[in-house]
Design an enzyme around this catalytic site. Structure first.
Site, mmCIF file in Angstrom:
data_model
loop_
_atom_site.group_PDB
_atom_site.id
_atom_site.type_symbol
_atom_site.label_atom_id
_atom_site.label_comp_id
_atom_site.label_asym_id
_atom_site.label_seq_id
_atom_site.Cartn_x
_atom_site.Cartn_y
_atom_site.Cartn_z
ATOM 1 N N ASP A 115 1.067 21.998 -24.729
ATOM 2 C CA ASP A 115 1.416 20.657 -24.004
ATOM 3 C C ASP A 115 0.282 20.641 -22.835
ATOM 4 O OD1 ASP A 115 2.747 18.827 -22.416
ATOM 5 O OD2 ASP A 115 4.572 19.405 -23.411
ATOM 6 N N SER A 128 4.957 13.541 -23.153
ATOM 7 C CA SER A 128 5.011 14.422 -24.250
ATOM 8 C C SER A 128 5.730 14.007 -25.276
ATOM 9 C CB SER A 128 5.653 15.722 -23.565
ATOM 10 O OG SER A 128 4.805 16.343 -22.899
ATOM 11 N N HIS A 173 13.488 20.284 -25.222
ATOM 12 C CA HIS A 173 12.480 19.552 -24.413
ATOM 13 C C HIS A 173 11.536 18.686 -25.275
ATOM 14 C CE1 HIS A 173 10.086 19.200 -20.996
ATOM 15 N NE2 HIS A 173 11.045 19.645 -20.352
ATOM 16 N N ASP A 196 1.281 22.859 -19.442
ATOM 17 C CA ASP A 196 1.648 21.656 -18.812
ATOM 18 C C ASP A 196 2.164 21.816 -17.552
ATOM 19 O OD1 ASP A 196 2.009 18.537 -19.173
ATOM 20 O OD2 ASP A 196 3.982 19.059 -19.069
ATOM 21 N N HIS A 256 0.898 20.273 -13.965
ATOM 22 C CA HIS A 256 1.678 19.440 -13.192
ATOM 23 C C HIS A 256 1.473 19.737 -11.569
ATOM 24 C CE1 HIS A 256 3.306 16.082 -15.467
ATOM 25 N NE2 HIS A 256 3.562 16.998 -16.329
ATOM 26 N N ASP A 289 -0.858 17.715 -26.781
ATOM 27 C CA ASP A 289 -0.270 16.507 -26.831
ATOM 28 C C ASP A 289 -0.958 15.571 -25.640
ATOM 29 O OD1 ASP A 289 0.458 17.765 -24.608
ATOM 30 O OD2 ASP A 289 2.639 17.404 -24.960
ATOM 31 N N HIS A 290 -1.722 16.065 -24.761
ATOM 32 C CA HIS A 290 -2.445 15.118 -23.803
ATOM 33 C C HIS A 290 -2.958 16.143 -22.739
ATOM 34 C CE1 HIS A 290 1.019 16.307 -21.322
ATOM 35 N NE2 HIS A 290 1.868 15.912 -22.038
ATOM 36 N N HIS A 330 -0.149 13.302 -16.114
ATOM 37 C CA HIS A 330 -1.073 13.363 -17.281
ATOM 38 C C HIS A 330 -2.156 12.536 -16.930
ATOM 39 C CE1 HIS A 330 2.807 14.076 -19.928
ATOM 40 N NE2 HIS A 330 2.836 14.927 -18.941
#
Length: 489
Positions: free
Chosen positions: A40, A81, A132, A264, A268, A307-308, A436
């Site tokens: 992630d 996500s 999640h 992820d 962030h 996922d990104h 993202h």
């Protein structure tokens, strides 16, 4: 004589065709054991920075098949996500925050559900809560990812064999508009054994049945601690993965999805050291699958993707020009989360000025307030000290960040994010966002059907390629709503 030659030619052709047919049949053998790893927030720069930090290729970068994958959602270029995981799990593009449904809210079967219905065992592992967005997209069908209570009930009803990693966010429905009863109690009634002690978890055997397991210490949001904050008492992502393989291995095969979710979360917050440590741990989890692959190379498929991208990580910073000094990141001893929740919180309770904070910063991040910056890269420049002191004052005052200050701190504690920014910049890394980005991600694969993952394609195609490798039609399959739990708002 001529007839004899023709007969010989025909026989040779028939033999050649038979050989081709047999070879083709062997080549087209369905994947019996399928691993799907999702980092992630793990874009190209996260992978590259982690390899550079290690000084060698990670296992995921050494796989024979390498592709580039776009990640956009149905209704937004920069995905989330939920939308991305739904595409990866079903082969269907959907809207931001949707889980397991298309834009018109029709439920779509996931690869995991298809594997279950095929008689394979199924496991879901994540370093964040197992309800999640990413893990939920493989077993739930809801209109928004925040419907944790409904997602928890979908987990209990999934029939999957193994859930592990983080915990559950709302099993009792305390945050739900329409509570449905305790999802964890339902899971137990449906045959799941709940395990939270490391010793008990490591002692699990395949005969113990269906499992829901999480680490005893869940640091934030019911998630595993960041790798750099863990102790020997904690269960790591590689350990969860290894146990999943042990528990799922059977003659009918299995499907296992493993998410590195805290890559992820670290991005962030613009914490490169925490992101890299978690990416390396994610790679070690993949290595557990590689060890299994080595024993079953003709029956196994391993796919790894992101996922990104998150944070807009750049492998370069104006202040260091062409310089890259990733070893500097090793000076950071705690994640931004632990520094904020424990170190800084304790400091606020006791009280103290900036001079009292300086040695703490040096101990946790390696940044020095005295010395010669020309000979010691950890010595702070005057402007960096000024930025840190200003952030310290805002943190101590609990100032609400608004307006242009968002660009400095995002939604995070001012001192914590300023310290990671300064350290990252010294290493030669920069960030453009606290969210993202829309840059493509890498997809890697090895094993049965892995050649299909070379080239350039969209994230929904990752799902259909996996379906094809498993001997299923390479297309999205809409589920019968009567047989799938679908929850609206």
């Amino acid at each position: 004589m001529l007839k004899a030659r023709k007969l010989i030619v025909r026989c040779a052709l028939a033999l050649a065709l038979a050989v081709v047919f047999m070879a083709g049949s062997a080549w087209a053998k369905d994947a019996k054991y399928v691993f799907f790893f999702i980092g992630d927030g793990m874009g190209l720069p996260q992978r590259a920075a982690s390899s550079a930090y290690l000084g060698k290729k990670m296992a995921i970068d050494a796989m024979p098949a390498q592709g580039i994958t776009t990640t956009f959602a149905n209704d937004r270029f920069i995905t989330g996500s939920a939308a991305s995981a739904t595409a990866l799990a079903t082969g269907v593009k959907t809207n931001i925050n949707y889980i397991g449904v298309d834009p018109s809210f029709r439920p779509v079967k996931t690869i995991a559900e298809m594997a279950r219905d095929k008689g394979m065992k199924v496991g879901i592992v994540s370093s964040v809560s197992v309800d999640h967005a990413t893990p939920a997209a493989f077993y739930a069908h809801v209109k928004t990812r925040s419907m944790y209570h409904e997602i928890d009930h979908a987990l209990a009803d999934s029939g999957f064999d193994f859930f592990a990693g983080g915990g559950l966010k709302d099993p009792q429905g305390k945050k739900s508009k329409a509570p449905m009863g305790d999802a964890l109690e339902k899971a137990k009634a449906n045959g799941y054994k709940v395990v939270t002690d490391k010793k008990d978890f490591m002692a699990l055997k395949p005969g113990d049945g269906k499992i829901i397991a999480w680490n005893a210490w869940l640091q934030d949001g019911k998630a595993l601690p960041y790798v750099m904050d863990m102790t020997d008492k904690d269960i790591t992502l590689p350990e969860f993965t290894a146990k999943a393989i042990e528990m799922l291995d059977n003659d009918k095969g299995f499907f296992l999805m493993v998410e590195g979710g805290k890559i992820d979360w670290a991005c962030h917050a613009n914490d490169a050291a925490a992101s890299i440590d978690n990416t390396v741990s994610f790679d070690k989890a993949v290595q557990k699958a590689m060890a299994f692959y080595d024993k079953h190379p003709d029956e196994t498929l391993i796919v790894v993707t992101g996922d990104h991208e998150c944070g807009g990580l750049t492998l370069g910073f104006a202040g260091t020009k062409y310089g890259s000094h990733y070893d500097i990141l090793s000076h950071q001893k705690v994640s931004f989360q632990k520094f904020t929740d424990e170190t800084l919180a304790d400091f606020k309770k006791k009280g103290g000025d900036f001079n009292a904070m300086k040695p703490i910063i040096t101990a946790d991040f390696g940044l020095k307030f005295e010395g010669d910056a020309k000979t010691d890269p950890m010595v702070l420049a005057d402007y960096q000290q000024a930025d840190i002191e200003q952030a310290f004052k805002r943190s101590m005052a609990d100032e609400k960040i608004q307006g242009g200050d968002y660009l400095l701190y995002g939604e995070y504690d001012p001192l914590s994010v300023t310290l990671t920014h300064v350290l990252n910049q010294k290493a030669g890394l920069g960030w453009t966002s606290y969210k993202h980005t829309g840059v493509p991600v890498s997809t890697s694969a090895i094993g049965v059907g892995s050649q299909a993952f070379n080239g350039s394609y969209d994230n929904k195609d990752v799902a259909t390629k996996i379906m094809a490798s498993m001997g299923m039609p390479a297309k999205a399959v809409y589920a019968d709503a009567a047989n799938v739990r679908v929850a609206a708002n």
